[in-house]
Design an enzyme around this catalytic site. Sequence first.
Site, short mmCIF file in Angstrom:
data_model
loop_
_atom_site.label_atom_id
_atom_site.label_comp_id
_atom_site.label_asym_id
_atom_site.label_seq_id
_atom_site.Cartn_x
_atom_site.Cartn_y
_atom_site.Cartn_z
N GLY A 9 35.17 -12.55 17.53
CA GLY A 9 34.72 -13.06 16.24
C GLY A 9 33.66 -14.12 16.44
O GLY A 9 33.26 -14.42 17.56
N ALA A 10 33.23 -14.68 15.31
CA ALA A 10 32.22 -15.73 15.37
C ALA A 10 32.80 -16.98 16.03
O ALA A 10 32.10 -17.73 16.69
CB ALA A 10 31.75 -16.06 13.96
N GLU A 11 34.09 -17.18 15.83
CA GLU A 11 34.73 -18.41 16.29
C GLU A 11 35.54 -18.23 17.56
O GLU A 11 35.76 -19.19 18.28
CB GLU A 11 35.73 -18.87 15.21
CG GLU A 11 35.12 -19.14 13.87
CD GLU A 11 34.70 -20.59 13.73
OE1 GLU A 11 35.45 -21.46 14.22
OE2 GLU A 11 33.62 -20.83 13.19
N ILE A 14 39.72 -12.59 21.32
CA ILE A 14 41.10 -12.21 21.60
C ILE A 14 41.08 -11.25 22.78
O ILE A 14 40.38 -10.25 22.77
CB ILE A 14 41.73 -11.45 20.40
CG1 ILE A 14 41.61 -12.24 19.10
CG2 ILE A 14 43.17 -11.05 20.69
CD1 ILE A 14 42.60 -13.34 18.89
N ASP A 123 42.27 -18.87 5.43
CA ASP A 123 41.41 -17.69 5.61
C ASP A 123 42.23 -16.43 5.34
O ASP A 123 42.41 -15.59 6.22
CB ASP A 123 40.83 -17.69 7.03
CG ASP A 123 39.74 -16.64 7.23
OD1 ASP A 123 39.20 -16.14 6.22
OD2 ASP A 123 39.44 -16.31 8.39
#
Length: 209
Positions: A9-11, A14, A123
Amino acid sequence: MEGELWALGAESKIIRAVWQERPVAIKSRVVKPYLLADIDELLRRQRTARECKMLTYARSLGIPTPAVYFIDRRNNAIVMDFIEGEQLKEVAQHADIALLEQLCSKFGTMIGYLHRGKVVHGDPTTSNVIVDPMGKLWMVDFGLAEWNATVEMMGVDLHLVHRALETTHWDRQDTMLDAFLEGYSSVMGAAAAAVLSRMEEIRERGRYH
Ligand SMILES: Nc1ncnc2c1ncn2[C@@H]1O[C@H](COP(=O)(O)OP(=O)(O)OP(=O)(O)O)[C@@H](O)[C@H]1O
Ligand SMILES: [Mg+2]
């Protein structure tokens, strides 16, 4: 620990790996080159610590979440159970209406349990809900969750659900939102009304800005 990249992801990223013969997910927060290194490190550390606490706290409120085994503080990584299944976002694309309603209603009850415990998710999108092969729902991604939630914070959480449904599932959003709100209200009882009207208010505010 060796593993395969499962999601990027952007952040965060995994990795799916095996630890002590268990399938685990290792979530680490990606270094952001455009932030000052100290601020970046602080944010990554805070979100990792928060996510770890919230995954466990949410479970105590009745929301299925992956068990956390440990935090690797040096890499700001969390090692937790790997949940087999598919994101609700994907399931929603092929499920029939009856199943979709059932799943969204369960999603609503999960957010209801969180809010009843004065916690917001931060979120609450359909990619942060995993549907396992038994049809059980699990919630992940608690890095933005908060305690001592006010009606305003809960209203924002519902607004985020609403917005996620309209942007990701525009063709099925009405069915999904109705089922979600039915599940949510069944758990929140009389407290639901104030949060729902706050959600509408936040939506109206958004329209004129
Ligand atoms: N414990 C887990 N078991 C199985 N899959 C997981 C687990 N944790 C996360 N995932 C999968 O990885 C995806 C990304 O994880 P997560 O939502 O925690 O990170 P993120 O920073 O929000 O990523 P993104 O920027 O893509 O939203 C999830 O949507 C989910 O599909
Ligand atoms: Mg996510």
